[in-house]
Design a protein around this motif. Sequence first.
Motif, short mmCIF file in Angstrom:
data_model
loop_
_atom_site.label_atom_id
_atom_site.label_comp_id
_atom_site.label_asym_id
_atom_site.label_seq_id
_atom_site.Cartn_x
_atom_site.Cartn_y
_atom_site.Cartn_z
N SER A 1 0.86 -1.19 0.00
CA SER A 1 0.00 0.00 0.00
C SER A 1 0.89 1.23 0.00
CB SER A 1 -0.93 -0.01 1.22
OG SER A 1 -0.15 -0.06 2.40
N GLY A 2 0.30 2.38 -0.35
CA GLY A 2 1.01 3.65 -0.33
C GLY A 2 2.26 3.63 -1.20
N TRP A 3 3.35 4.20 -0.69
CA TRP A 3 4.58 4.32 -1.48
C TRP A 3 5.19 2.96 -1.82
CZ3 TRP A 3 8.91 2.26 0.81
CH2 TRP A 3 8.86 2.07 2.20
N ARG A 4 4.75 1.91 -1.13
CA ARG A 4 5.29 0.57 -1.43
C ARG A 4 4.74 0.03 -2.76
NH1 ARG A 4 5.39 -0.12 4.23
NH2 ARG A 4 7.52 -0.43 4.91
N VAL A 5 3.65 0.62 -3.26
CA VAL A 5 3.08 0.13 -4.53
C VAL A 5 4.08 0.34 -5.67
CG1 VAL A 5 1.22 0.40 -6.23
CG2 VAL A 5 0.68 0.39 -3.78
N PRO A 6 4.55 1.59 -5.92
CA PRO A 6 5.53 1.76 -7.01
C PRO A 6 6.82 0.98 -6.76
CG PRO A 6 5.25 3.82 -5.77
CD PRO A 6 4.16 2.89 -5.35
N GLN A 7 7.24 0.91 -5.52
CA GLN A 7 8.48 0.19 -5.20
C GLN A 7 8.35 -1.30 -5.54
OE1 GLN A 7 9.35 -0.51 -1.05
NE2 GLN A 7 11.22 0.72 -1.22
#
Length: 209
Positions: free
Chosen positions: A67-73
Amino acid sequence: MAFVIAVAQRKGGAGKSTVAVTLATALAALGENVTLLDTDPQKTLARWHALRQGAAAANSLAFEEPSGWRVPQTVEKLRKRPGFVVIDTPPHADTDSRLGIRAADLVLLPLQPSPADLWAMEATLELTAEERKPVALLFNRQPSSGKLRDEIAAEISKRGLPLLPTPLGNRTAYASAFALGLGVVEHAPRGSAAEEARAFAHAIRREAS
Ligand SMILES: Nc1ncnc2c1ncn2[C@@H]1O[C@H](COP(=O)(O)OP(=O)(O)OP(=O)(O)O)[C@@H](O)[C@H]1O
Ligand SMILES: [Mg+2]
């Protein structure tokens, strides 16, 4: 390089999670390397995936729930492998669905052939345009015949939007397979829903090539 598909539609209950599972399992059954991502705080697919553990008919399929910034990562990490990444996104939450859309090569927008779904897709189309992503529409829960479906298809065509030629019908098989942590190609491989799912997966493969 993996081809990344975000399944997005602002309207709740349009079939995003069902379409994501159907596509991911049908691609996996074709021998593709597939990762399914659940980015919806409702965690529908996390529950589906928990049911999948131990199901004899389940093909190999990777699963993550960032979720959040972990999605693009997470997507950047998975992109390095061959195959497909299928992202299920939440309804309504513009920020969360934008992250999925931003990470994608193609935005897949499921809609039931109805005016309500047609109107509701505007917000998602605006998001995809802002993020400069290609979009493909998919009829889900399509009735076997009907004037309304033809009218909605005509409206979509008038607007120059691409509609995949492989609709999913309104069939209980989708929910039955889902309840067991499976896709229709795994649970009822000889049924009509599985046939639709395989045609859909082939259409997505063509989009990716
Ligand atoms: N092709 C189909 N045929 C029959 N039922 C379907 C089909 N697609 C979805 N459904 C049913 O419609 C309901 C909503 O589907 P789903 O959960 O996939 O939608 P969603 O867009 O992910 O919802 P949300 O916006 O809450 O995340 C479920 O009960 C599901 O089983
Ligand atoms: Mg959902």
